[in-house]
Design a protein around this motif. Sequence first.
Motif, mmCIF file in Angstrom:
data_model
loop_
_atom_site.group_PDB
_atom_site.id
_atom_site.type_symbol
_atom_site.label_atom_id
_atom_site.label_comp_id
_atom_site.label_asym_id
_atom_site.label_seq_id
_atom_site.Cartn_x
_atom_site.Cartn_y
_atom_site.Cartn_z
ATOM 1 N N UNK A 15 0.834 -1.213 0.000
ATOM 2 C CA UNK A 15 0.000 0.000 0.000
ATOM 3 C C UNK A 15 0.861 1.252 0.000
ATOM 4 N N UNK A 16 1.880 1.273 0.876
ATOM 5 C CA UNK A 16 2.742 2.457 0.985
ATOM 6 C C UNK A 16 3.550 2.685 -0.290
ATOM 7 N N UNK A 17 3.785 1.629 -1.043
ATOM 8 C CA UNK A 17 4.515 1.760 -2.301
ATOM 9 C C UNK A 17 3.597 2.171 -3.452
ATOM 10 N N UNK A 18 2.329 2.342 -3.166
ATOM 11 C CA UNK A 18 1.373 2.757 -4.190
ATOM 12 C C UNK A 18 0.809 1.622 -5.014
ATOM 13 N N UNK A 19 1.095 0.392 -4.647
ATOM 14 C CA UNK A 19 0.585 -0.770 -5.389
ATOM 15 C C UNK A 19 -0.765 -1.183 -4.775
ATOM 16 N N UNK A 20 -1.784 -0.401 -5.068
ATOM 17 C CA UNK A 20 -3.068 -0.524 -4.369
ATOM 18 C C UNK A 20 -3.806 -1.821 -4.705
ATOM 19 N N UNK A 21 -3.748 -2.254 -5.954
ATOM 20 C CA UNK A 21 -4.444 -3.486 -6.318
ATOM 21 C C UNK A 21 -3.795 -4.691 -5.642
ATOM 22 N N UNK A 22 -2.465 -4.738 -5.696
ATOM 23 C CA UNK A 22 -1.750 -5.848 -5.042
ATOM 24 C C UNK A 22 -1.985 -5.829 -3.538
ATOM 25 N N UNK A 23 -1.963 -4.632 -2.942
ATOM 26 C CA UNK A 23 -2.206 -4.514 -1.506
ATOM 27 C C UNK A 23 -3.613 -4.973 -1.160
ATOM 28 N N UNK A 24 -4.579 -4.609 -1.979
ATOM 29 C CA UNK A 24 -5.966 -5.028 -1.739
ATOM 30 C C UNK A 24 -6.073 -6.547 -1.681
ATOM 31 N N UNK A 25 -5.397 -7.225 -2.614
ATOM 32 C CA UNK A 25 -5.443 -8.684 -2.646
ATOM 33 C C UNK A 25 -4.816 -9.291 -1.395
ATOM 34 N N UNK A 26 -3.750 -8.688 -0.917
ATOM 35 C CA UNK A 26 -3.061 -9.250 0.254
ATOM 36 C C UNK A 26 -3.829 -8.976 1.546
ATOM 37 N N UNK A 27 -4.484 -7.813 1.629
ATOM 38 C CA UNK A 27 -5.358 -7.575 2.795
ATOM 39 C C UNK A 27 -6.518 -8.570 2.779
ATOM 40 N N UNK A 65 -8.692 -3.088 3.510
ATOM 41 C CA UNK A 65 -9.205 -3.547 2.223
ATOM 42 C C UNK A 65 -10.356 -2.644 1.754
ATOM 43 N N UNK A 66 -11.285 -2.337 2.661
ATOM 44 C CA UNK A 66 -12.394 -1.457 2.307
ATOM 45 C C UNK A 66 -11.892 -0.061 1.948
ATOM 46 N N UNK A 67 -10.906 0.433 2.702
ATOM 47 C CA UNK A 67 -10.344 1.754 2.410
ATOM 48 C C UNK A 67 -9.737 1.812 1.003
ATOM 49 N N UNK A 68 -8.989 0.768 0.654
ATOM 50 C CA UNK A 68 -8.362 0.766 -0.668
ATOM 51 C C UNK A 68 -9.390 0.681 -1.797
ATOM 52 N N UNK A 69 -10.457 -0.074 -1.579
ATOM 53 C CA UNK A 69 -11.524 -0.099 -2.573
ATOM 54 C C UNK A 69 -12.098 1.300 -2.776
#
Length: 337
Positions: free
Chosen positions: A62-74, A94-98
């Motif tokens: 998430x901090x690296x800006x990889x929001x889709x990948x972070x969403x999957x890992x959350x 996960x909800x926040x990133x969506x």
Amino acid sequence: MNSWSYARLLGLLALALIWVTPALTVEPLAAAQKKRQLAWWESARPAQPTPAAQLVYAHSLRDAGRLIAASKQYRAITYAWPHSPEASLAQYNYAQLLERRGKELEAFAEYQYLLETYAGFVSYEEIIERQYGIADRYATRPRRFLGFRYQTPEEAIPLFETLIQNAPHGKYAAELLFRMARIYEQNKQIELAMETYALFQQQYPGHALRESAAFSHGKCAYQYSLANPQAVDIRQHAEAVLAGFLERYPFSAMAAQARLWLQELQMAQASILYQQALGYDRQARRTASPAEARALLHAAQLCYQRVIYEYPLAHWAETARARLSRVEQRLEHYHDH
């Protein structure tokens, strides 16, 4: 009433039950509710061996800006370790990133899952704030189609209903219920608008918007009566709603308009009563049966009396008095014989 309106009416009934059902103590669920089954292309496989390490890894993405990948890992945490201490935080992120990715309806649903599944481990007020933000944007955001701008606030009504159910005594509940009524009114769904305005007045009698809700309730009832001119019960209901508004708010800036509407409805009702009386009167003159004539004259007498006493300002009232006098004379003639 179409199927959509019927469904919304059922939704209103469900909302009404919220305020009459004893409040329940919210307890964290002993076991996380089962989430929806993922499609084959949606991965829920964690990249790390423990939930704590997985959460740190998701944060780094998430901090690296990889929001889709972070969403999957959350999301992977909530599937692989739904009972872990990290699961509620993973679900929240996960909800926040969506939401950040513009998937607001999905985000709203995931926030709702968070409230229902991890109620004791999250800030309830904060989640309500985020859901409110999504619902508000969804209701007010302009849309475009073939170069035209338009809005579809009615699509936000299910979100409004969910928020009211989540916090019926929260700071947004009254506002959202009022906005629902406005949306129904603007969409010409007058029955639903009346029901919602009435529910608002019942549940929030001290709210600053109650006067506006009472006036709008009367306006909708007046419009509904005009759309159903033969329905006496609908017209009488509209009269009662407008009279109730004027009784509670006689000095309102909207009182003059309410009086005009009420007077119009009363004149229409007086005219109908007068015409009914006239019909009974004429039938009594044509019948050869004394018993039938008496019954018709009594019916005419009752209608004339209602015109005189219920609508004394109607222009029919004076004529009704004169005709009532002649009807009563004829009734005395029948009694004498």
